[in-house]
Scaffold this active site. Structure first.
Site: not given
Length: 281
Positions: A147, A160
């Site tokens: 990501s 995250y």
């Protein structure tokens, strides 16, 4: 022309393969004539995904497996079952991920689950599948879904960010190990999606925002960059051109080099400097 590992009768395994980016990848691999195993924790979605894939390829070429990637024994059984059914794995896409949201001091169980799935899931998959992929002597791919948040680490979802930063570091180490392994024909690649409209990002929306890519667009881009040999597959999206992503990442690295406060991009004292940095030629 496609990557040499993505060819008819080769085998692809995709975790988080029942929906979103994972299912788009499974569909693309199936259309290329590959045998496909989709692994996911949701058995209902797995059954639905298998039905959809059977319209693209023979049902005999589709395998499903209920897998919790955070559990090494579950991933070990997946690798064994794929080897028994299809004879091995040529493409492994470690794509399973969750993003329930997090704060710095919320329940430890939430942090542990996010890191277990997003980071340990990728570590488990790579470590369990890679040895037999290398031993086969065939061209192979390990694609790990990271990501942009694992690189620029924006405020707001620290668990995250930590998990995806770990994915980046692990995949870099994995590729270094593979390229220094004698007779190894397997390569690792880091997929860095942009804003992709999936169940993970929908957050109650039923229509794709104009700025988002579809999972299919993301996979089309991934396949083109795999063919080109990219390690970092940095996907743009409709609102953020690649040049802006690159400058955001360079600014994040510059926090260390320039000894700025961490996350200075969001610090009011650096707002003007950051704006000038991203707009300069």
């Amino acid at each position: 022309m496609s990557h040499p590992a993505i060819v008819k009768d080769n085998v692809a395994v995709i975790t988080g393969g029942a929906a979103g980016i994972g299912f788009a990848a499974a569909t693309a691999f199936a259309r290329a004539g590959m045998k496909v195993c989709i692994a996911d924790v949701d058995e209902t979605r797995l059954a639905e995904a298998a039905t959809k894939l059977s319209s693209v390829t023979s049902a005999a070429n589709v395998m499903t497996s209920a897998v919790d990637v955070s559990r090494i024994e579950s991933v070990t059984e997946l690798e064994r079952a794929v080897h028994e059914r299809f004879g091995g794995t040529d493409v492994l896409m470690n794509n399973a991920g969750i993003q329930p949201g997090s704060t710095l001091f919320d329940a430890p169980d939430n942090w542990q689950r996010i890191i277990a799935v997003n980071m340990w899931g990728i570590i488990n998959g790579s470590r369990i599948f890679a040895p037999n992929m290398i031993a086969s002597g065939r061209r192979g791919l390990i694609i790990n879904t990271g990501s942009k948040q694992g690189i620029t680490t924006p405020p707001g979802d620290p668990a995250y960010n930590v998990s995806k930063a770990g994915v980046k570091a692990f995949t870099e180490a994995l590729q270094h190990e593979l390229r220094n392994t004698k007779d190894c024909r397997v390569t690792a690649h880091l997929l860095i999606p942009g804003f992709v409209f999936t169940g993970l990002t929908a957050r109650g929306r039923t229509e794709k925002p104009a700025g988002a890519w579809t999972p299919e667009q993301t996979i089309d881009f991934m396949l083109a960059r795999l063919e080109a040999g990219d390690f970092y597959i940095l996907c743009p999206d409709n609102d953020v051109p690649r040049a802006l992503d690159e400058k955001r990442m360079l600014w994040a690295a510059g926090d260390i080099v320039e000894n700025r406060p961490p996350l200075s991009r969001w610090h009011p004292d650096y707002a003007e400097a950051f704006a000038k940095f991203v707009t300069r030629e």
